[in-house]
Design an enzyme around this catalytic site. Structure first.
Site, PDB file in Angstrom:
ATOM      1  N   HIS A 145       6.902  -9.004  -2.351  1.00  0.00           N
ATOM      2  CA  HIS A 145       7.162  -9.408  -0.968  1.00  0.00           C
ATOM      3  C   HIS A 145       5.991 -10.166  -0.350  1.00  0.00           C
ATOM      4  CE1 HIS A 145      10.766  -6.982  -1.294  1.00  0.00           C
ATOM      5  NE2 HIS A 145      11.183  -7.573  -0.195  1.00  0.00           N
TER       6      HIS A 145
ATOM      7  N   TYR B  69       6.847  -3.724  -5.542  1.00  0.00           N
ATOM      8  CA  TYR B  69       7.698  -4.134  -4.415  1.00  0.00           C
ATOM      9  C   TYR B  69       6.864  -4.880  -3.366  1.00  0.00           C
ATOM     10  CZ  TYR B  69      11.241  -3.935  -0.750  1.00  0.00           C
ATOM     11  OH  TYR B  69      12.156  -4.279   0.221  1.00  0.00           O
TER      12      TYR B  69
END
Lengths: 103, 103
Positions: free
Chosen positions: A21, A17
């Protein structure tokens, strides 16, 4: 206007994750700014795998239109394998109530 | 620098928490600003009674000194009946990891 919300990450996807990002697509950055979003931070609660989002937006209506853009839908599709999503691949996001603010 | 953290409210204290923060003591507002805190927002997750704090601080060391002021300890004592606290009445606060930021 400030919005706070929570989302949920799947177990074992913490690094993935953050990695995705860190490499957020330039077109997504442009979309966020064009639709009035800024000072956007996402925090991870390692205990629960809840993601806590904080964003400052110009206008609710304008911001919600950004969700319907092709680039945003592409991002949701890309992220759907590592977090809880709705049938349209949007993240399951629960709005939190603002109970205090001090500039 | 941005800090995100979670705290925990006791059941049935939602309105009282918000009420007390709406009337935050002027001396506490001064303390927050003097010790480098600004753009401070607290959100409530009604499902879990978790409180999510978001604050922008100038300096970690300066900010931590604010915790030791008499006014801050008085505030903690005042709030201790409606939220989870440590033996010194400081709120049980768990730091969250920042995984994304966009200005």
């Amino acid at each position: 206007m400030i919005r706070g919300f929570k989302m949920k990450l799947y177990e074992g996807q913490e690094k993935e994750y953050e990695y995705r990002h860190n490499q957020l697509w330039p077109e997504m950055i442009d979309m966020i700014h064009e639709y009035g979003g800024k000072n956007y931070t996402i925090f991870l609660d390692k205990e629960t795998l809840n993601l806590f989002g904080y964003i400052e937006i110009e206008d609710e209506e304008l911001w919600s239109q950004g969700a319907d853009t092709a680039i945003n839908r592409k991002w949701w599709d890309y992220m759907a394998d590592i977090m809880e999503t709705n049938p349209d691949n949007s993240p399951v996001a629960i709005d939190l109530k603002t109970v205090f603010h001090l500039d």
